[in-house]
Write a protein that holds these residues in place. Structure first.
Motif, short mmCIF file in Angstrom:
data_model
loop_
_atom_site.label_atom_id
_atom_site.label_comp_id
_atom_site.label_asym_id
_atom_site.label_seq_id
_atom_site.Cartn_x
_atom_site.Cartn_y
_atom_site.Cartn_z
N GLU A 132 22.95 -26.89 15.52
CA GLU A 132 22.41 -28.15 15.55
C GLU A 132 23.10 -28.88 14.77
O GLU A 132 23.30 -30.28 14.80
CB GLU A 132 21.08 -28.33 15.12
N GLN A 133 24.00 -28.32 13.50
CA GLN A 133 24.96 -29.11 12.74
C GLN A 133 26.11 -29.69 13.54
O GLN A 133 26.74 -30.68 13.10
CB GLN A 133 25.27 -28.17 11.58
N HIS A 134 26.26 -28.87 14.37
CA HIS A 134 27.40 -29.35 15.55
C HIS A 134 27.02 -30.13 16.70
O HIS A 134 27.70 -30.06 17.71
CB HIS A 134 28.40 -28.42 15.76
N GLY A 135 25.77 -30.35 16.97
CA GLY A 135 25.11 -30.96 18.08
C GLY A 135 24.96 -30.15 19.16
O GLY A 135 24.62 -30.63 20.40
N VAL A 136 24.59 -28.90 19.00
CA VAL A 136 24.25 -27.82 20.11
C VAL A 136 22.99 -27.34 19.79
O VAL A 136 22.46 -26.92 18.79
CB VAL A 136 25.59 -26.87 20.12
N LYS A 137 22.02 -27.43 20.93
CA LYS A 137 20.89 -26.82 20.66
C LYS A 137 20.73 -25.09 20.69
O LYS A 137 21.63 -24.77 21.47
CB LYS A 137 19.87 -27.37 21.92
N TYR A 138 20.06 -24.38 20.20
CA TYR A 138 19.99 -23.03 20.21
C TYR A 138 19.85 -22.48 21.79
O TYR A 138 20.83 -21.59 21.71
CB TYR A 138 18.97 -22.47 19.18
N PRO A 139 19.27 -22.87 22.54
CA PRO A 139 19.02 -22.27 23.82
C PRO A 139 20.48 -22.60 24.49
O PRO A 139 20.70 -21.74 25.25
CB PRO A 139 17.84 -22.88 24.65
#
Length: 116
Positions: free
Chosen positions: A77-84
């Motif tokens: 999420e630090q780089h704008g991507v959600k974990y799923p």
């Protein structure tokens, strides 16, 4: 083991009791009070502590898995991507990394989670 007399059989039974008690007292050596020296109380305390230790091994695995997932989610999420979405993308690209390895990457190489 062959016993040639009843005396040897009796001596053997006594030794078994001695080693059984010694094992319990060695496990209870760090306890306070009578649970350390009294066999009846020591055996209860040792069995209880062994039961807790068995449960704790399971809980430790669950806690570590939760910690790894939290670290991966924070790194992604630090780089704008959600974990799923990250897991799905890794699966589609045939990158088979376990949670522990991904958590280490999230800590030491955070730019690996950067998109593009």
């Amino acid at each position: 083991m062959v016993f040639t007399s009843a005396v040897q059989l009796a001596k053997r039974a006594g030794l078994d009791q001695y080693w059984k008690k010694r094992r319990i007292f060695r496990l209870s050596a760090h306890y306070y009070g009578r649970a350390r020296n009294c066999y009846v109380l020591a055996i209860r305390a040792v069995h209880r502590s062994l039961a807790f230790a068995t449960k704790a091994r399971k809980f430790k695995k669950e806690d570590m898995a939760q910690l790894w997932e939290t670290r991966i989610a924070a790194g992604s999420e630090q780089h704008g991507v959600k974990y799923p979405h990250l897991r799905e993308g890794l699966h589609r690209c045939n990158i088979h990394l376990n949670r522990k390895t991904l958590a280490d990457l999230a800590i030491w190489e955070p730019y690996t989670f950067r998109v593009g």
